[in-house]
Design a protein around this motif. Structure first.
Motif, PDB file in Angstrom:
ATOM      1  N   LEU A   1       0.831  -1.203   0.000  1.00  0.00           N
ATOM      2  CA  LEU A   1       0.000   0.000   0.000  1.00  0.00           C
ATOM      3  C   LEU A   1       0.874   1.265   0.000  1.00  0.00           C
ATOM      4  O   LEU A   1       0.638   2.193  -0.780  1.00  0.00           O
ATOM      5  N   LEU A   2       1.892   1.285   0.835  1.00  0.00           N
ATOM      6  CA  LEU A   2       2.789   2.448   0.887  1.00  0.00           C
ATOM      7  C   LEU A   2       3.561   2.616  -0.423  1.00  0.00           C
ATOM      8  O   LEU A   2       3.669   3.730  -0.946  1.00  0.00           O
ATOM      9  N   PHE A   3       4.093   1.528  -0.967  1.00  0.00           N
ATOM     10  CA  PHE A   3       4.847   1.601  -2.220  1.00  0.00           C
ATOM     11  C   PHE A   3       3.947   2.059  -3.378  1.00  0.00           C
ATOM     12  O   PHE A   3       4.355   2.860  -4.211  1.00  0.00           O
ATOM     13  N   SER A   4       2.721   1.541  -3.414  1.00  0.00           N
ATOM     14  CA  SER A   4       1.785   1.926  -4.474  1.00  0.00           C
ATOM     15  C   SER A   4       1.397   3.397  -4.348  1.00  0.00           C
ATOM     16  O   SER A   4       1.298   4.109  -5.350  1.00  0.00           O
ATOM     17  N   SER A   5       1.189   3.850  -3.129  1.00  0.00           N
ATOM     18  CA  SER A   5       0.861   5.260  -2.897  1.00  0.00           C
ATOM     19  C   SER A   5       2.021   6.149  -3.322  1.00  0.00           C
ATOM     20  O   SER A   5       1.814   7.196  -3.952  1.00  0.00           O
TER      21      SER A   5
ATOM     22  N   LEU B   1       2.153   6.264  -7.149  1.00  0.00           N
ATOM     23  CA  LEU B   1       1.093   7.122  -7.653  1.00  0.00           C
ATOM     24  C   LEU B   1       1.447   8.599  -7.445  1.00  0.00           C
ATOM     25  O   LEU B   1       1.267   9.425  -8.345  1.00  0.00           O
ATOM     26  N   TYR B   2       1.963   8.920  -6.285  1.00  0.00           N
ATOM     27  CA  TYR B   2       2.381  10.296  -5.989  1.00  0.00           C
ATOM     28  C   TYR B   2       3.455  10.758  -6.974  1.00  0.00           C
ATOM     29  O   TYR B   2       3.380  11.864  -7.514  1.00  0.00           O
ATOM     30  N   MET B   3       4.453   9.906  -7.217  1.00  0.00           N
ATOM     31  CA  MET B   3       5.535  10.274  -8.133  1.00  0.00           C
ATOM     32  C   MET B   3       5.026  10.423  -9.570  1.00  0.00           C
ATOM     33  O   MET B   3       5.467  11.322 -10.291  1.00  0.00           O
ATOM     34  N   GLN B   4       4.085   9.579  -9.980  1.00  0.00           N
ATOM     35  CA  GLN B   4       3.510   9.693 -11.324  1.00  0.00           C
ATOM     36  C   GLN B   4       2.757  11.010 -11.468  1.00  0.00           C
ATOM     37  O   GLN B   4       2.893  11.702 -12.478  1.00  0.00           O
ATOM     38  N   ARG B   5       1.971  11.354 -10.482  1.00  0.00           N
ATOM     39  CA  ARG B   5       1.231  12.614 -10.531  1.00  0.00           C
ATOM     40  C   ARG B   5       2.170  13.807 -10.534  1.00  0.00           C
ATOM     41  O   ARG B   5       1.935  14.784 -11.244  1.00  0.00           O
ATOM     42  N   ARG B   6       3.216  13.703  -9.766  1.00  0.00           N
ATOM     43  CA  ARG B   6       4.206  14.787  -9.717  1.00  0.00           C
ATOM     44  C   ARG B   6       4.883  14.963 -11.086  1.00  0.00           C
ATOM     45  O   ARG B   6       5.041  16.082 -11.568  1.00  0.00           O
ATOM     46  N   ARG B   7       5.277  13.845 -11.700  1.00  0.00           N
ATOM     47  CA  ARG B   7       5.880  13.906 -13.038  1.00  0.00           C
ATOM     48  C   ARG B   7       4.900  14.472 -14.057  1.00  0.00           C
ATOM     49  O   ARG B   7       5.268  15.273 -14.919  1.00  0.00           O
TER      50      ARG B   7
END
Length: 174
Positions: A145-149, A152-158
């Motif tokens: 869950l933490l790794f997936s979050s 997702l955060y890094m993808q949105r940031r990119r």
């Protein structure tokens, strides 16, 4: 022999293999780092719980040398977290369904064999192994869950950065 696949030496060899595979095939060090995080954090949690509970090993002759407390089984806890993460990675990255299914059958059998071997060797009660499995499975779910979050955060940031750069470049061309 299955108990040895739950030892630190086996995990180190497998972690190195994962690191090489993911770097050479996918150029992703992050998965190797995540695998190490799962293993190290699981061992740390197990160590803390063992020291809090302080349960002695079963009486009688042990077929292997052990020194730590009994509850929960560290082999069981780490094997379900470590090999469970392999199953997760298989479903994310292996290209063929038969490969994913094979990994999903073989690795749980290995984990069960590791847990059973700890009881057979006389170093754990069945409840130690069951607690190790439950704790390892819970921690695996938390880590995924933490790794997936984080992913997702890094993808949105990119995506935001790419959008901002395109927006700035688009206005310059006008």
């Amino acid at each position: 022999r299955s108990t040895q696949l739950g030892d630190a030496g086996a995990y180190i060899v497998l972690m190195l293999g994962i690191a090489v595979y993911f770097y050479c095939r996918r150029h992703k060090w992050i998965l190797s780092i995540q695998t190490a995080i799962i293993l190290i954090s699981t061992a740390s949690i197990n160590f803390i719980i063992k020291n809090i509970v302080g349960r002695e090993r079963p009486a009688g002759e042990h077929l292997v040398v052990v020194s730590a407390q009994s509850f929960p089984s560290g082999h069981s806890m780490s094997s379900i977290a470590f090999y469970g993460f392999f199953i997760y990675l298989a479903w994310r990255y292996l290209p063929k369904l038969w490969m994913k299914i094979s990994v999903s059958i073989v690795l749980p059998l290995l984990v069960a064999a590791i847990g059973f071997s700890r009881i057979y060797l006389g170093v754990h009660y069945p409840s130690d192994v069951a607690a190790g499995f439950m704790g390892g499975l819970f921690w695996l779910a938390v880590c995924i869950l933490l790794f997936s979050s984080f992913r997702l955060y890094m993808q949105r940031r990119r995506n935001r950065k790419a959008g901002n750069i395109e927006g700035v470049q688009g206005t310059e061309k006008r």
